[in-house]
Design a protein around this motif. Structure first.
Motif, PDB file in Angstrom:
ATOM      1  N   LEU A  90      -3.873   2.665  10.074  1.00  0.00           N
ATOM      2  CA  LEU A  90      -2.805   3.469   9.482  1.00  0.00           C
ATOM      3  C   LEU A  90      -3.066   4.961   9.656  1.00  0.00           C
ATOM      4  CD1 LEU A  90      -2.395   1.450   6.163  1.00  0.00           C
ATOM      5  CD2 LEU A  90      -0.680   1.602   7.978  1.00  0.00           C
ATOM      6  N   SER A  91      -4.299   5.322   9.863  1.00  0.00           N
ATOM      7  CA  SER A  91      -4.698   6.732   9.987  1.00  0.00           C
ATOM      8  C   SER A  91      -4.405   7.342  11.352  1.00  0.00           C
ATOM      9  CB  SER A  91      -6.189   6.880   9.686  1.00  0.00           C
ATOM     10  OG  SER A  91      -6.954   6.010  10.515  1.00  0.00           O
ATOM     11  N   ASP A  92      -3.843   6.563  12.291  1.00  0.00           N
ATOM     12  CA  ASP A  92      -3.506   7.098  13.617  1.00  0.00           C
ATOM     13  C   ASP A  92      -2.243   7.950  13.501  1.00  0.00           C
ATOM     14  OD1 ASP A  92      -3.122   7.660  16.273  1.00  0.00           O
ATOM     15  OD2 ASP A  92      -2.771   5.594  16.914  1.00  0.00           O
ATOM     16  N   GLU A  93      -2.430   9.172  13.020  1.00  0.00           N
ATOM     17  CA  GLU A  93      -1.323  10.087  12.764  1.00  0.00           C
ATOM     18  C   GLU A  93      -1.488  11.375  13.566  1.00  0.00           C
ATOM     19  OE1 GLU A  93      -1.124  10.602   8.543  1.00  0.00           O
ATOM     20  OE2 GLU A  93      -0.424   8.549   8.192  1.00  0.00           O
ATOM     21  N   VAL A  94      -0.416  12.139  13.677  1.00  0.00           N
ATOM     22  CA  VAL A  94      -0.412  13.353  14.495  1.00  0.00           C
ATOM     23  C   VAL A  94      -1.504  14.326  14.062  1.00  0.00           C
ATOM     24  CG1 VAL A  94       0.946  15.360  15.218  1.00  0.00           C
ATOM     25  CG2 VAL A  94       2.042  13.121  15.019  1.00  0.00           C
ATOM     26  N   SER A  95      -1.788  14.371  12.785  1.00  0.00           N
ATOM     27  CA  SER A  95      -2.791  15.309  12.270  1.00  0.00           C
ATOM     28  C   SER A  95      -4.185  15.052  12.821  1.00  0.00           C
ATOM     29  CB  SER A  95      -2.833  15.248  10.742  1.00  0.00           C
ATOM     30  OG  SER A  95      -3.171  13.945  10.292  1.00  0.00           O
ATOM     31  N   THR A  96      -4.418  13.863  13.365  1.00  0.00           N
ATOM     32  CA  THR A  96      -5.745  13.533  13.905  1.00  0.00           C
ATOM     33  C   THR A  96      -5.885  13.885  15.383  1.00  0.00           C
ATOM     34  OG1 THR A  96      -5.177  11.263  14.576  1.00  0.00           O
ATOM     35  CG2 THR A  96      -5.872  11.601  12.286  1.00  0.00           C
TER      36      THR A  96
ATOM     37  N   GLY B 210       0.817  -1.204   0.000  1.00  0.00           N
ATOM     38  CA  GLY B 210       0.000   0.000   0.000  1.00  0.00           C
ATOM     39  C   GLY B 210       0.852   1.256   0.000  1.00  0.00           C
ATOM     40  N   LYS B 211       0.219   2.392  -0.323  1.00  0.00           N
ATOM     41  CA  LYS B 211       0.932   3.663  -0.377  1.00  0.00           C
ATOM     42  C   LYS B 211       1.381   4.095   1.021  1.00  0.00           C
ATOM     43  CE  LYS B 211       0.553   8.365  -2.172  1.00  0.00           C
ATOM     44  NZ  LYS B 211      -0.321   9.351  -2.881  1.00  0.00           N
ATOM     45  N   ASP B 212       0.482   3.983   1.982  1.00  0.00           N
ATOM     46  CA  ASP B 212       0.822   4.286   3.380  1.00  0.00           C
ATOM     47  C   ASP B 212       1.041   2.960   4.099  1.00  0.00           C
ATOM     48  OD1 ASP B 212       1.143   5.179   5.932  1.00  0.00           O
ATOM     49  OD2 ASP B 212      -0.841   6.091   6.131  1.00  0.00           O
ATOM     50  N   LYS B 213       2.252   2.705   4.512  1.00  0.00           N
ATOM     51  CA  LYS B 213       2.581   1.425   5.143  1.00  0.00           C
ATOM     52  C   LYS B 213       2.862   1.532   6.634  1.00  0.00           C
ATOM     53  CE  LYS B 213       4.672  -0.434   0.913  1.00  0.00           C
ATOM     54  NZ  LYS B 213       5.908  -1.011   0.308  1.00  0.00           N
ATOM     55  N   VAL B 214       2.917   2.758   7.171  1.00  0.00           N
ATOM     56  CA  VAL B 214       3.377   2.942   8.548  1.00  0.00           C
ATOM     57  C   VAL B 214       2.211   3.091   9.513  1.00  0.00           C
ATOM     58  CG1 VAL B 214       4.789   4.337  10.091  1.00  0.00           C
ATOM     59  CG2 VAL B 214       5.456   4.068   7.694  1.00  0.00           C
ATOM     60  N   TYR B 215       2.170   2.212  10.501  1.00  0.00           N
ATOM     61  CA  TYR B 215       1.243   2.367  11.616  1.00  0.00           C
ATOM     62  C   TYR B 215       1.913   3.317  12.618  1.00  0.00           C
ATOM     63  CZ  TYR B 215      -1.559  -1.594   9.955  1.00  0.00           C
ATOM     64  OH  TYR B 215      -2.356  -2.425   9.215  1.00  0.00           O
ATOM     65  N   ASN B 216       1.678   4.607  12.445  1.00  0.00           N
ATOM     66  CA  ASN B 216       2.419   5.609  13.214  1.00  0.00           C
ATOM     67  C   ASN B 216       2.119   5.575  14.715  1.00  0.00           C
ATOM     68  OD1 ASN B 216       1.762   6.872  10.329  1.00  0.00           O
ATOM     69  ND2 ASN B 216       3.784   7.573  10.976  1.00  0.00           N
ATOM     70  N   GLY B 217       0.931   5.152  15.084  1.00  0.00           N
ATOM     71  CA  GLY B 217       0.602   5.064  16.509  1.00  0.00           C
ATOM     72  C   GLY B 217       0.721   6.388  17.239  1.00  0.00           C
ATOM     73  N   ALA B 218       0.235   7.456  16.613  1.00  0.00           N
ATOM     74  CA  ALA B 218       0.346   8.776  17.240  1.00  0.00           C
ATOM     75  C   ALA B 218      -0.422   8.841  18.549  1.00  0.00           C
ATOM     76  CB  ALA B 218      -0.157   9.850  16.264  1.00  0.00           C
ATOM     77  N   ASN B 219      -1.629   8.295  18.538  1.00  0.00           N
ATOM     78  CA  ASN B 219      -2.418   8.263  19.769  1.00  0.00           C
ATOM     79  C   ASN B 219      -2.051   7.048  20.606  1.00  0.00           C
ATOM     80  OD1 ASN B 219      -4.347   9.289  21.551  1.00  0.00           O
ATOM     81  ND2 ASN B 219      -6.012   8.144  20.616  1.00  0.00           N
ATOM     82  N   ASP B 220      -1.803   5.934  19.940  1.00  0.00           N
ATOM     83  CA  ASP B 220      -1.542   4.649  20.603  1.00  0.00           C
ATOM     84  C   ASP B 220      -0.097   4.223  20.368  1.00  0.00           C
ATOM     85  OD1 ASP B 220      -1.793   2.174  21.802  1.00  0.00           O
ATOM     86  OD2 ASP B 220      -2.944   1.285  20.161  1.00  0.00           O
ATOM     87  N   ASP B 221       0.838   4.498  21.247  1.00  0.00           N
ATOM     88  CA  ASP B 221       0.659   5.299  22.438  1.00  0.00           C
ATOM     89  C   ASP B 221       1.752   6.354  22.511  1.00  0.00           C
ATOM     90  OD1 ASP B 221      -0.492   6.131  24.859  1.00  0.00           O
ATOM     91  OD2 ASP B 221       0.681   4.728  26.009  1.00  0.00           O
TER      92      ASP B 221
END
Length: 307
Positions: free
Chosen positions: A268-274, A118-129
């Motif tokens: 994958l959408s768990d990013e800082v922007s959220t 996929g284009k976005d492959k990183v589970y950034n985990g901005a909220n978690d944790d």
């Protein structure tokens, strides 16, 4: 008339004190953004990405000037999981008059890693944790600068939470639970709670008077701690607080995550922007205020029933 003026004055002082706490949104954003950056590759245990995250947290502890835990000669508490190396990151502020009584502030720094395609492959985990680890680092900065803790404060970033709580399990085995007065575990505070801004919940609220103490210390502020609104999900036993709680420690998790509708949870959408970084900063400030009487040795929460 005079009584009303006095009450108004005291409330004003409490709100003013919260405003003056030296925990800034800019610093919260800096730490959070670094931990959730793509270069961390989702911070999966046993990967180069989690090594980068560990090094970042260790560097932050070094800048703050935290002492090393127990007999460690650095901030890494290393251990093995199924034959593979892993490590927690731990720093301490020795207590002044009660150095053998411990207050723990914790969060887990591991997450889910990378998707295979996929284009976005990183589970950034901005909220978690990353949000919880950001809180731990910001609180370490705050208490180190304040330099008033009578009890020893242990700041710990756990690994392996996402795959079975291995970091907190190892940590709990190496500490005398009777010496741990309280544990503030911070998990997913980057979004608004079901009550909106300036609010959070405490898992296992009814299991000790930990929450009542925190609420007392926040009296007069605009922030509220609430009991866990998702009891059917058994959150008290699903985070890193559970290991010490099982040993009788008033170990609770502070969170804002709407577990029935958190659309970015493990996505994958768990990013800082959220994230709502303004609200997150106020939550961290409120944790600092609410923990004051415990850190200063004036309040001791009741113990949790052992499992």
């Amino acid at each position: 008339m005079k009584k009303s003026i006095l009450i108004f004055s005291l409330l004003g002082q409490l709100v003013f004190a919260q405003d003056k706490i030296n925990i800034s949104k800019e610093e919260v954003k800096r730490i959070e953004t670094e931990l959730a950056d793509d270069k961390m590759q989702g911070r999966e245990i046993f990967t180069p990405g989690i090594e980068l995250a560990s090094a970042f947290i260790e560097n932050e502890f070094t800048k703050i000037g935290l002492s090393h835990y127990q007999k460690l000669n650095n901030y890494r508490q290393e251990f093995e999981v199924k034959g593979k190396s892993a490590n927690n990151v731990i720093g301490i502020l020795p207590g002044k008059s009660k150095p053998n009584e411990f207050v723990v502030f914790s969060a887990h720094y591991d997450h889910l890693g990378l998707k295979t395609s996929g284009k976005d492959k990183v589970y950034n985990g901005a909220n978690d944790d990353a949000s919880g680890v950001t809180a731990v680092i910001a609180l370490a900065q705050y208490f180190a600068a304040l330099n008033q803790n009578e009890r020893t404060i242990i700041f710990v970033a756990f690994t392996g939470e996402e795959v079975g709580g291995f970091g907190s399990k190892h940590f709990s085995k190496g500490i005398n639970a009777d010496d741990v007065v309280a544990m503030f575990n911070v998990e997913m505070i980057g979004t608004e709670s079901k009550w909106g801004k300036n609010s959070a919940y405490i898992t296992g609220f009814e299991k000790s008077d930990f929450g009542e103490i925190l609420q007392k210390n926040l009296k007069g502020s605009n922030f509220s701690f609430n009991s866990d609104p998702y009891p059917d999900q058994q959150l008290f036993y699903r985070s890193d607080n559970a290991r010490l709680a099982a040993l009788g420690v008033p170990a609770h998790t502070i969170s804002t995550s709407k577990m029935d509708s958190e659309e970015n949870y493990h996505q994958l959408s768990d990013e800082v922007s959220t994230l709502d970084l303004d609200n997150m900063t106020e939550i961290i400030k409120s944790i600092a205020i609410s923990s004051t009487s415990i850190v200063n040795g004036k309040d001791t929460p009741t113990r949790v029933e052992k499992l």
